[in-house]
Design an enzyme around this catalytic site. Structure first.
Site, PDB file in Angstrom:
ATOM      1  N   ARG A  13      46.903  18.403   7.148  1.00 35.01           N
ATOM      2  CA  ARG A  13      48.019  17.132   7.384  1.00 35.01           C
ATOM      3  C   ARG A  13      47.525  16.233   8.493  1.00 35.01           C
ATOM      4  O   ARG A  13      47.778  16.997   9.608  1.00 35.01           O
ATOM      5  CB  ARG A  13      49.286  17.502   7.148  1.00 35.01           C
ATOM      6  CG  ARG A  13      50.355  16.333   7.603  1.00 35.01           C
ATOM      7  CD  ARG A  13      51.718  16.669   7.505  1.00 35.01           C
ATOM      8  NE  ARG A  13      51.812  16.599   5.973  1.00 35.01           N
ATOM      9  CZ  ARG A  13      53.410  16.567   5.545  1.00 35.01           C
ATOM     10  NH1 ARG A  13      54.432  16.704   6.345  1.00 35.01           N
ATOM     11  NH2 ARG A  13      53.369  16.416   4.281  1.00 35.01           N
ATOM     12  N   HIS A  68      48.926  10.684   0.216  1.00 37.95           N
ATOM     13  CA  HIS A  68      49.625  11.812  -0.282  1.00 37.95           C
ATOM     14  C   HIS A  68      49.565  12.442  -1.496  1.00 37.95           C
ATOM     15  O   HIS A  68      50.551  12.629  -2.217  1.00 37.95           O
ATOM     16  CB  HIS A  68      51.124  11.812   0.277  1.00 37.95           C
ATOM     17  CG  HIS A  68      52.027  12.963   0.548  1.00 37.95           C
ATOM     18  ND1 HIS A  68      51.238  14.302   0.526  1.00 37.95           N
ATOM     19  CD2 HIS A  68      53.396  13.038   0.871  1.00 37.95           C
ATOM     20  CE1 HIS A  68      52.388  15.106   0.886  1.00 37.95           C
ATOM     21  NE2 HIS A  68      53.355  14.478   1.168  1.00 37.95           N
ATOM     22  N   GLN A 118      52.002  15.472  -3.061  1.00 35.00           N
ATOM     23  CA  GLN A 118      53.204  14.993  -3.512  1.00 35.00           C
ATOM     24  C   GLN A 118      53.353  14.130  -5.005  1.00 35.00           C
ATOM     25  O   GLN A 118      54.018  14.561  -5.581  1.00 35.00           O
ATOM     26  CB  GLN A 118      53.655  14.130  -2.292  1.00 35.00           C
ATOM     27  CG  GLN A 118      55.208  13.523  -2.563  1.00 35.00           C
ATOM     28  CD  GLN A 118      56.037  14.671  -2.392  1.00 35.00           C
ATOM     29  OE1 GLN A 118      56.229  15.393  -1.340  1.00 35.00           O
ATOM     30  NE2 GLN A 118      57.040  14.768  -3.697  1.00 35.00           N
ATOM     31  N   ASP A 125      60.889   5.919  -0.388  1.00 37.96           N
ATOM     32  CA  ASP A 125      60.513   6.658   0.886  1.00 37.96           C
ATOM     33  C   ASP A 125      61.079   6.067   2.209  1.00 37.96           C
ATOM     34  O   ASP A 125      61.168   4.766   2.095  1.00 37.96           O
ATOM     35  CB  ASP A 125      58.863   6.740   0.784  1.00 37.96           C
ATOM     36  CG  ASP A 125      58.430   7.929   2.068  1.00 37.96           C
ATOM     37  OD1 ASP A 125      59.178   8.440   2.530  1.00 37.96           O
ATOM     38  OD2 ASP A 125      57.232   7.863   2.162  1.00 37.96           O
ATOM     39  N   CYS A 138      60.320  11.804  -1.877  1.00 38.34           N
ATOM     40  CA  CYS A 138      59.470  12.927  -1.485  1.00 38.34           C
ATOM     41  C   CYS A 138      60.251  13.889  -0.278  1.00 38.34           C
ATOM     42  O   CYS A 138      59.844  15.002  -0.186  1.00 38.34           O
ATOM     43  CB  CYS A 138      57.997  12.465  -0.791  1.00 38.34           C
ATOM     44  SG  CYS A 138      58.187  11.500   0.547  1.00 38.34           S
ATOM     45  N   ARG A 186      56.483  20.780  -5.761  1.00 40.35           N
ATOM     46  CA  ARG A 186      55.347  20.920  -4.887  1.00 40.35           C
ATOM     47  C   ARG A 186      54.615  22.281  -4.852  1.00 40.35           C
ATOM     48  O   ARG A 186      53.454  22.500  -4.861  1.00 40.35           O
ATOM     49  CB  ARG A 186      55.682  20.673  -3.296  1.00 40.35           C
ATOM     50  CG  ARG A 186      56.177  19.285  -3.015  1.00 40.35           C
ATOM     51  CD  ARG A 186      55.098  18.292  -3.126  1.00 40.35           C
ATOM     52  NE  ARG A 186      54.108  18.762  -1.905  1.00 40.35           N
ATOM     53  CZ  ARG A 186      53.960  18.418  -0.830  1.00 40.35           C
ATOM     54  NH1 ARG A 186      55.001  17.707  -0.384  1.00 40.35           N
ATOM     55  NH2 ARG A 186      53.067  18.806  -0.046  1.00 40.35           N
TER      56      ARG A 186
HETATM   57  N1  NVA Z   1      55.584   8.349   3.986  1.00 37.46           N
HETATM   58  C1  NVA Z   1      56.209   9.758   4.702  1.00 37.46           C
HETATM   59  C2  NVA Z   1      55.969  11.093   3.742  1.00 37.46           C
HETATM   60  C3  NVA Z   1      56.549  12.158   4.328  1.00 37.46           C
HETATM   61  C4  NVA Z   1      56.272  13.191   3.448  1.00 37.46           C
HETATM   62  C5  NVA Z   1      55.431   9.918   5.993  1.00 37.46           C
HETATM   63  O1  NVA Z   1      54.248   9.722   5.949  1.00 37.46           O
HETATM   64  O2  NVA Z   1      55.976  10.212   6.942  1.00 37.46           O
HETATM   65  N1   CP Z   2      57.400  15.485   1.072  1.00 37.16           N
HETATM   66  C1   CP Z   2      56.760  16.142   2.168  1.00 37.16           C
HETATM   67  O1   CP Z   2      55.609  16.324   2.225  1.00 37.16           O
HETATM   68  O2   CP Z   2      57.414  16.905   2.856  1.00 37.16           O
HETATM   69  P1   CP Z   2      57.152  17.314   4.314  1.00 37.16           P
HETATM   70  O3   CP Z   2      57.038  16.315   5.321  1.00 37.16           O
HETATM   71  O4   CP Z   2      58.386  18.503   4.834  1.00 37.16           O
HETATM   72  O5   CP Z   2      56.152  18.368   4.412  1.00 37.16           O
END
Ligand code: NVA
Ligand code: CP
Length: 307
Positions: free
Chosen positions: A104, A131, A134, A221, A261, A289
Site C-alpha cells: 500500500r 484500490h 476493495q 468514500d 470502503c 476483503r
Molecule cells: N480513498 C481512500 C480509501 C481508503 C481505504 C484513501 O485512499 O484514503
Molecule cells: N477500506 C480499506 O482499505 O481500509 P483500510 O484503510 O483500513 O485498510
C-alpha cells in the site's frame, strides 16, 4: 524464493472476466467455510504499508494465517525503504525471502516498479490511483446481496479517486452500468474512463441525484483520501451537496444497497442514518476483503487454479 512464472494483481483487468468470476466463486466458498485447504503452508507474505490501514492490514494478515502461511508487517519506520532504499532493490531482496508482496503506497508507478523487479507475486493494497482488492470485495458483496452485478447500475457519488477508478476498471471487465457524480476538478482518470467506455455504459455527471436515480448500488468514500488531509477544508466546500443522505438514498432503487470502503466520516460524505441504516452492507463489505484476498493469494501464491 523465486518463481519466473508468477503473476501480479495490480489492477482488476489483470484478471480476465472468466478468471474474476472463478475468483468470486472461490471467495464465496471461503466465505461459506467450504474451503479448508492451506495452500500457503510454509509460505510468507510481506506487507509493505507506506500509509495507514485497519482492514487491509488485518484481512491480509489473518487471511494468510488461515491459508497456512505467515505475514510480515513492514512499515516505513522499520524498513530501509522508508530511508530511501530503492524500490527495485527492496523488490529483489524481499523476493529472496518471501513468496508474495502486498504493498500500500502513494504513487501507482511505485507498485509497478516493485512488480517489475520482484520475482514473486505483487498485490496492490491501494495506491493513489487504484484500490482493486476493495472493489473486488465490493463486487462480492453485490453478488451476495443482489445475486449478481450484471445488469445492475452502480452509482459512485464523490471523489474520482482510487475507488472510483477501480469501479471504472470493474465496469470495463463486466460491462455493468456505472454512473459517477463528482465535482469539477475531481474527475476519475481519463485513460481508464476512455478504455472502459468501449465495454460499458459510463455516465459522468456533476449531479449526484442524476447518478443515484434508480441505482442498485450506491457507493461513496471520504472526500479527502490519505495524503490529501491538507485539502480537507477546501474539499468540504467543493463537495457540498454530495452527501449521501436519506433523501438521496430514496432516489435509488427500493432494494438498493449502500457500500463504503471505510473508514467513513459520518456527516460528511454519508449521514449516519444511511451508513448505519437498513440498506447499508458495509460490514459484510469489510468482511469480504478477507475472502476475496484469500482467493487472490491462494491463486497467485498457493497454486490454486481458476476454473
Ligand atoms: N480513498 C481512500 C480509501 C481508503 C481505504 C484513501 O485512499 O484514503
Ligand atoms: N477500506 C480499506 O482499505 O481500509 P483500510 O484503510 O483500513 O485498510
Amino acid at each position: 524464493m523465486t518463481d519466473a512464472t508468477h503473476r501480479d494483481f495490480l489492477a482488476i483487468p489483470d484478471f480476465s472476466r472468466a478468471e474474476l468470476l472463478a475468483l468470486f466463486d472461490l471467495a464465496e466458498r471461503m466465505r461459506r467455510g467450504e474451503y479448508r485447504k492451506t495452500p500457503l503452508g510454509g509460505k510468507t507474505l510481506a506487507m509493505i504499508f507506506m500509509k495507514a490501514s485497519t482492514r487491509t492490514r488485518v484481512s491480509f494478515e489473518v487471511g494468510t494465517y488461515q491459508l497456512g502461511g505467515h505475514a510480515l508487517f513492514l512499515s516505513p519506520r522499520d524498513v530501509q525503504l522508508g530511508r530511501g532504499e530503492p524500490i527495485a532493490d527492496t523488490a529483489r531482496v524481499l523476493s529472496r525471502y518471501v513468496d508474495g508482496i502486498m504493498i500500500r503506497t502513494f504513487a501507482h508507478q511505485d507498485v509497478e516498479e516493485l512488480a517489475r523487479y520482484a520475482s514473486v507475486p505483487v498485490i496492490n493494497g491501494l495506491t493513489d490511483m487504484l484500490h482493486p482488492c476493495q472493489i473486488l470485495a465490493d463486487l462480492l458483496t453485490v453478488r451476495q446481496h443482489l445475486g449478481g452485478f450484471e445488469g445492475k447500475t452502480v452509482a459512485w457519488i464523490g471523489d474520482g479517486n482510487n475507488m472510483a477508478n477501480s469501479w471504472i476498471n470493474a465496469a470495463y471487465r463486466f460491462g455493468f452500468d456505472l454512473r459517477i457524480a463528482c465535482p469539477e476538478g475531481y474527475e476519475p482518470a481519463d485513460h481508464l474512463l476512455e478504455r472502459a467506455r468501449k465495454e460499458a455504459n459510463i455516465v459522468l455527471t456533476r449531479d449526484p441525484k442524476e447518478a443515484i436515480q434508480g441505482a442498485d448500488v450506491v457507493n461513496t468514500d471520504v472526500w479527502a483520501s490519505m495524503g490529501q488531509e491538507g485539502e480537507q477544508k477546501k474539499r468540504e466546500r467543493d463537495f457540498a451537496g454530495y452527501t449521501v443522505d436519506r433523501g438521496m438514498m430514496a432516489r435509488a432503487s427500493n432494494d438498493a444497497i449502500f457500500l463504503h470502503c471505510l473508514p467513513a466520516h459520518r456527516g460528511e460524505e454519508v449521514t449516519a442514518d444511511v451508513i448505519d441504516g437498513p440498506q447499508s452492507r458495509v460490514w459484510d463489505e469489510a468482511e469480504n476483503r478477507l475472502h476475496i484476498q484469500k482467493a487472490i493469494m491462494a491463486v497467485l501464491m498457493g497454486g490454486e487454479t481458476l476454473t
